[in-house]
Write an enzyme that holds these catalytic residues in place. Structure first.
Site, PDB file in Angstrom:
ATOM      1  N   GLY A  88      34.828  37.513  27.121  1.00  0.00           N
ATOM      2  CA  GLY A  88      34.961  36.528  27.931  1.00  0.00           C
ATOM      3  C   GLY A  88      34.196  35.368  26.861  1.00  0.00           C
ATOM      4  N   ARG A  89      32.572  35.460  27.028  1.00  0.00           N
ATOM      5  CA  ARG A  89      31.484  34.508  26.625  1.00  0.00           C
ATOM      6  C   ARG A  89      31.902  34.673  24.389  1.00  0.00           C
ATOM      7  NH1 ARG A  89      29.139  38.206  28.869  1.00  0.00           N
ATOM      8  NH2 ARG A  89      28.056  39.360  27.800  1.00  0.00           N
TER       9      ARG A  89
ATOM     10  N   HIS B 207      12.277  11.091  25.117  1.00  0.00           N
ATOM     11  CA  HIS B 207      12.115  10.908  26.378  1.00  0.00           C
ATOM     12  C   HIS B 207      12.323  11.093  27.800  1.00  0.00           C
ATOM     13  CE1 HIS B 207      12.324   7.284  23.777  1.00  0.00           C
ATOM     14  NE2 HIS B 207      13.103   8.121  23.007  1.00  0.00           N
TER      15      HIS B 207
ATOM     16  N   LYS C  87      40.564  35.773  31.469  1.00  0.00           N
ATOM     17  CA  LYS C  87      40.318  37.109  31.001  1.00  0.00           C
ATOM     18  C   LYS C  87      41.556  37.333  32.025  1.00  0.00           C
ATOM     19  CE  LYS C  87      38.290  40.633  28.927  1.00  0.00           C
ATOM     20  NZ  LYS C  87      36.568  40.965  27.896  1.00  0.00           N
TER      21      LYS C  87
ATOM     22  N   GLU D 228      23.591  35.637  29.302  1.00  0.00           N
ATOM     23  CA  GLU D 228      24.214  36.455  30.273  1.00  0.00           C
ATOM     24  C   GLU D 228      24.441  38.144  29.150  1.00  0.00           C
ATOM     25  OE1 GLU D 228      28.280  35.406  32.701  1.00  0.00           O
ATOM     26  OE2 GLU D 228      28.843  35.881  30.944  1.00  0.00           O
TER      27      GLU D 228
ATOM     28  N   GLU E 161      37.424  30.232  41.145  1.00  0.00           N
ATOM     29  CA  GLU E 161      37.649  29.402  41.059  1.00  0.00           C
ATOM     30  C   GLU E 161      38.484  29.046  40.152  1.00  0.00           C
ATOM     31  OE1 GLU E 161      34.618  31.647  39.837  1.00  0.00           O
ATOM     32  OE2 GLU E 161      32.896  30.794  40.253  1.00  0.00           O
TER      33      GLU E 161
ATOM     34  N   LYS F  19      29.228  37.031  43.778  1.00  0.00           N
ATOM     35  CA  LYS F  19      30.308  36.937  43.494  1.00  0.00           C
ATOM     36  C   LYS F  19      30.458  37.213  44.593  1.00  0.00           C
ATOM     37  CE  LYS F  19      32.220  36.406  39.085  1.00  0.00           C
ATOM     38  NZ  LYS F  19      33.383  37.345  37.931  1.00  0.00           N
TER      39      LYS F  19
END
Ligand SMILES: O=P(O)(O)OC[C@H]1O[C@](O)(CO)[C@@H](O)[C@@H]1O
Length: 534
Positions: A254-255, A371, A196, A340, A202, A500
């Protein structure tokens, strides 16, 4: 804390050691009354301690949500700390008219959607090729909302893939991109840079690595890059032709961005028509959220169940347990969506919350989780409300017997969590195995399950683009309702900033440069890393 919260807590306290099974015994209609459905989705919230009294109080708590919901759909700037509207819903309701600051934003949304369709179609039918021929592989580079949504949905819908192979790179750890690019041919690969802001370190680092990888094999690497971003000045600076840039506005968080350009990789994998079916599922959930009365409104009921378990009963975490292996990334997707959005410590007006905000969300698909960590869920000291997600039909007709086994396991788990096993039952079990006396007692106590552990089940017919759209929108609105009830701004994420910023300040330390202001532990760890790296 308002009166209604106090009344809810009092109600829970008055329940004492009430058992869920007692609620079923007292109300023969409970199973049906607490199985709410819409559009083929069934939300069963009967295996909880929410009784008629709690339900009425919770619905009262949800009363103020409607006004905020209507403000969101109307394009009001409800994301106050960023002064933005919240309109991801506009991306999946393409026919409408949505005014932001007196301007209808929908013509631009529709135009971008059409461009996405054209581009995806060209990639899929060979109208757009790489420098070595037809595109065989697409690599989406992004992180957080620019990765989790498309990665989750692309995996979920694998039975519908008929386009180029789609891969995802997110982590700045070079291992991620190295593993994905190994084996791909740069001349037939398209790289999508999804960000965005187009500044996320990253993503930009991985994009640079991909560009170098591409440049080793093709003469014009930029020609095989596309960008998904709100920052079109930066995509141009980076060298991506505007024809392959798909933009969206700042009112798409963003999410919440999977429905628009960030969903391009999914569209390429399943085709534009099925992508539109995914949007239609989301739009149907929007209509339901807007129109259904609170007592039948799925997002509201999911949110109220969440609030009951976390804020009222005090259960710290919630497990999301899809009995569908293709939903393996759903828990990770929901971690960002929920944590978030609602992992905040102050309310919209800046005052400290006097209630806990969102719970820790975690999970894994069943039956694998059975399990691994179900031991704790059944017999540990912490109560973990479980959210089971289950499809009645799989996609493998030849393996229908396995799907039935999967379903049986899911239903058995929720039953076991509720019923448990008493000491007397455990003793009988040991007696049947031939144990007696002290040995029987010693063994029996380990076989006791306290039971009375709450769970809900979301049941669908089959996992398809449409039903996935319903589910994702359902969870988005659930987060919205929880945030609205708690008075939280669910649409900012200031809590990701400090780490950050500090990462940028720690980097010089690793290079052995002086960097003032770090604590002794961080200085020591950086020194040890330098030594170990030699
Ligand atoms: O799409 P962008 O701008 O690269 O951001 C990626 C992610 O980083 C965050 O801003 C913070 O982690 C998320 O909200 C977002 O989804």
């Amino acid at each position: 804390m308002t009166d209604i919260w106090t009344r809810l807590k009092d109600h829970r306290n008055a329940q004492g050691d009430l058992r869920i099974e007692t609620l079923f015994a007292e109300d023969p209609d409970r199973a049906a009354a607490y199985a709410t459905s819409d559009g083929g989705l069934v939300f069963d919230w009967s295996k909880t301690l929410i009784d008629a009294g709690a339900r009425a109080l919770l619905l009262e708590l949800a009363r103020p949500v409607a006004a905020r919901r209507d403000a969101m759909f109307a394009g009001a700037r409800i994301n106050e700390t960023e002064n933005r509207a919240v309109l991801h819903t506009a991306l999946r309701n393409l026919d409408g008219k949505v005014m932001v600051d007196g301007r209808d934003v929908m013509p631009a949304v529709r135009a971008t959607h059409e461009r996405m369709r054209d581009f995806a179609t060209a990639l899929r039918d060979g109208g757009f090729t790489g420098q070595g021929g037809r595109i065989t592989d697409v690599v989406n580079i992004g992180i957080g909302g620019s990765d989790l949504g498309p990665a989750m949905a692309t995996r979920a819908l694998s039975p519908f893939h008929d386009g180029p192979r789609v891969h995802f790179v997110s982590n700045v750890d070079g291992a991620d991109i190295a593993d994905v690019l190994r084996g791909l041919d740069p001349a037939t690969t398209l790289v999508i840079v999804a960000s965005k802001t187009f500044t996320t370190i990253e993503t930009m680092t991985n994009a640079e690595t991909a560009r170098k990888w591409m440049a080793r094999q093709v003469t014009d690497p930029a020609a095989q890059f596309a960008a998904l971003s709100s920052a079109q000045d930066r995509t141009a600076e980076w060298g991506i032709d505007a024809a392959r840039v798909f933009g969206f506005e700042d009112w798409v968080g963003g999410r919440y961005s999977l429905w628009g350009p960030i969903g391009l990789s999914l569209m390429i994998a399943i085709g534009p028509d099925l992508f539109d079916s995914f949007l239609a599922g989301g739009a149907a959930m929007d209509r339901h959220f807007r129109d259904a009365p609170a007592e039948r409104n799925l997002p509201i009921l999911l949110a109220l169940a969440g609030i009951w378990h976390h804020q009222i009963c005090g259960h710290a975490t919630r497990a999301v347990l899809p009995y569908d292996n293709r939903l393996a990334r759903l828990p990770a997707y929901l971690q960002q969506l929920e944590m978030e959005s609602n992992g905040k410590r102050v309310a919209m007006d800046g005052r400290e919350l006097d209630l806990p905000s969102g719970p820790v969300v975690w999970g894994e698909p069943g039956t694998n989780g059975q399990h691994a960590f179900y031991q704790l869920i059944h017999q540990g000291t912490a109560v973990v409300p479980c959210e089971f997600i289950l499809a009645a039909r799989g996609h493998e007709p030849d393996l229908a017997h396995q799907h039935l086994l999967l379903i049986a396991n899911c239903l058995a788990q929720s039953e076991a969590l509720m019923r448990g096993r008493s000491l007397d039952e455990a003793r009988a079990l040991m007696r049947a195995k031939g144990l007696t006396g002290d040995e029987l007692e010693r063994q029996a106590c380990h076989r006791v399950f306290p039971g009375n552990r709450p769970s809900t089940t979301l049941l669908i017919g089959q996992l398809t683009p449409y039903t996935l759209g319903q589910i994702v929108a359902l969870y988005e609105h659930r987060v919205f309702v929880e945030g609205a009830i708690l008075g939280i701004n669910s649409f900012d994420q200031w809590g990701v900033e400090l780490g950050k910023e500090l990462a940028l300040q720690v980097a010089p330390l690793l290079a052995g440069e002086p960097a003032p202001g770090h604590d002794p532990s961080t200085l020591n760890l950086a020194r040890l890393v330098r030594e170990l790296r030699g």
